[in-house]
Structure formats: structure tokens, C-alpha cells
Design an enzyme around this catalytic site. Sequence first.
Site, short mmCIF file in Angstrom:
data_model
loop_
_atom_site.label_atom_id
_atom_site.label_comp_id
_atom_site.label_asym_id
_atom_site.label_seq_id
_atom_site.Cartn_x
_atom_site.Cartn_y
_atom_site.Cartn_z
CE LYS A 40 28.95 15.26 42.75
NZ LYS A 40 28.28 14.49 43.82
NE ARG A 62 25.90 10.39 49.46
CZ ARG A 62 26.63 10.73 48.40
NH1 ARG A 62 27.94 10.93 48.53
NH2 ARG A 62 26.08 10.84 47.20
CE1 TYR A 65 58.89 19.40 56.01
CE2 TYR A 65 57.59 19.17 54.00
CZ TYR A 65 58.26 19.96 54.91
OH TYR A 65 58.31 21.33 54.74
CG MET A 117 51.37 23.12 50.65
SD MET A 117 51.40 24.35 49.34
CE MET A 117 52.53 25.55 50.04
#
Length: 337
Positions: A36, A136, A260, A308
Site C-alpha cells: 500500500k 480499528r 526557527y 520545510m
Amino acid sequence: MKNYLTASISASAVRHNIAMLRGLIDPNVKLCPVVKDDCYGHGMDVLYPVLAERVDGFAVASPTEALELRQRGYDGFILCFLSAYFDDYDIQDELVRQGITQTVMSKSALASIQAAAERAGGTAPVHLKVDTGMGRLGVPARQAMDMVATIQEVPGVELTGIYTHFAAAEEADKTVTIEQLELFKTAWPVGGNVIHHAANSAAIIDLPETHFEMVRPGLAVYGCHPSDQLRNQIELKPCMSVMAKLIAVKHVQKGSRCGYGLTHEYARDSRVGIVPIGYGDGYFRNLSNKAVVRINGQDAPVCGRVSMDQMTVDVTGIPEVQVGDKVEVISPDPQAP
């Protein structure tokens, strides 16, 4: 695409891992790897031809993934974990026509599959998922036998398997997993051509009594050990490496801070390098001030928060480092930090 950021996938490592997993199971047990999400992000385009000739089937999450495997020419067993009743009728019908084994986890899912089988004019093979403690998806274990009886009465739907999923098989304490195993056994129908499966990577390695007729390795296929305590029980080879290049090198003074939030302060005059990778590329922000990369064979710690699209590393201990040097961000060496 960043031409200074490269992920490489080793087919030989995957072949090795499949062979190691095969060595842990009986020859009659089917090996059905979970592929998957694009083979856990490793790339179906690269790994499909490697896997298809060495496995007994594939397990996928979504109907779309299942149909894409058929489009690649795979005509073997495919198990789809998620039911298709949220998808358009054409997708539901195509799953039946293509012989994809779907998962029943509720009466509504069963009704959707039956309707598709009727529209497509075929028989839909299904596996029943039993929730034995993962919390689940799946039919509660206490309701499983009733659901088995219901499926067997539905025209156009054939029950060919029953499965569950372990919540803590990678832990040293197997108490929860054994409890799940015993609960799963209460959901088995008597007789019939039904296969049972439960073993994920950890259970394949550490719990041979869970192998049954089929196993579903995930992380181990790609060379990742499910937990540290299982590392000594099987030799796996990580199949992915990620390389970048330094795009800047600079000097900073003792007491300077970076990133940051200015979360890192240099304890000495230092040289730092800028690596063009960040959380936008999948490099987790929680690795800030914790991880290391490898440059010219030496470790360089990540300094400050991961941005990022870039991060800062301390290269003070690597005197000859320069712009353009290769940076090993993810190593195929299982012993690497």
C-alpha cells in the site's frame, strides 16, 4: 523535482529480505506482502517486477491500488483491505470483474459488494476482517461467526478467507498478541476452503504459531525491523538510501543560534552546512536537534529545527567539507545512527 536530492532503491536488498522471510515460514504458507501507499513510499514502479516473481499475492489498501496492479499485468491474488462502498459503481463493479478479493468488515460493506457482483454478473471473493484488539476496522470477534453465516448465505459473494491484525506483535511482551491470537481462533468457521492470516512482519519473525496459511509482511520487505528487540532474529537490508548535496558552508561564532525558534546554540566557533531537504520532502520535523547525516564518511549532527525545504548541520569536525559534497541523509546501513 530536486536534482540535488536523490532516493535510490536497491532491488537486491528487497530480494534478500523476501528470501529471509521465506526462510521463516513453511513452504506451504503463502507470502503476501503489503504494498500500500506506493510500497510504503519506496516506489511500485521500481519494486513491482522484483516482487511479482517472488511472492504469492499482494495486499493493498485501496481499490485503486488493486486495479493498478491488474493494469500492470498481475493476474494473481490481490487482497484489498478497504471496502469500495465509498467509490463509484464502476470501481466496485471492476473489482468483481478483475477478481480482486475484497474485505468485509460490516454488513453495509457486504451489501455493497453483493450489489456490485450482481451488476457485474460475477462472484466476488471476500475475506472477513475480525477486530481482535487493534480497535480499528473489522467485525468484533464476538460477532464474527454470525457474519460468517451471513456471508455464506449471500448470493454472488464467496468467503475465501478470514484475517485479523496484531496491535503489539513487535513488543517483547507477547501477552496481548497471544490474547488476540486466541480470540481470532474463535472466529474460524468449521470446514470450507477458507484461509486464515494474521502475521505481520513482527509476528512472522517472532511468532511462528501465527503463520497459518498466509502471512502479510510490510516493513520487513523494505528492510525495516519492526522493533529493536527483533534485530538479532533476522538479517534485513534497508532498500532505500537518500542522498543530497551541500548547497552552502559557512562559519558561525560561539553563542550563535540557528533555525526557527533559535533552538540550537553553538558551544564553539563552528562551521555549518546547509542541506536542501526538509519536512516538505518527508524529513520529519521531530528530528530537529536529534538526527545526524553522514558527509565524507563522518557524522554531522542536525542543528536547530528542520525547515520545510532545508536544514543545518554541524560540519566542524569535517575540515575539508565543501559545497557540492554528497550528504547521506538516509543510509542503507542498518547499523547507521
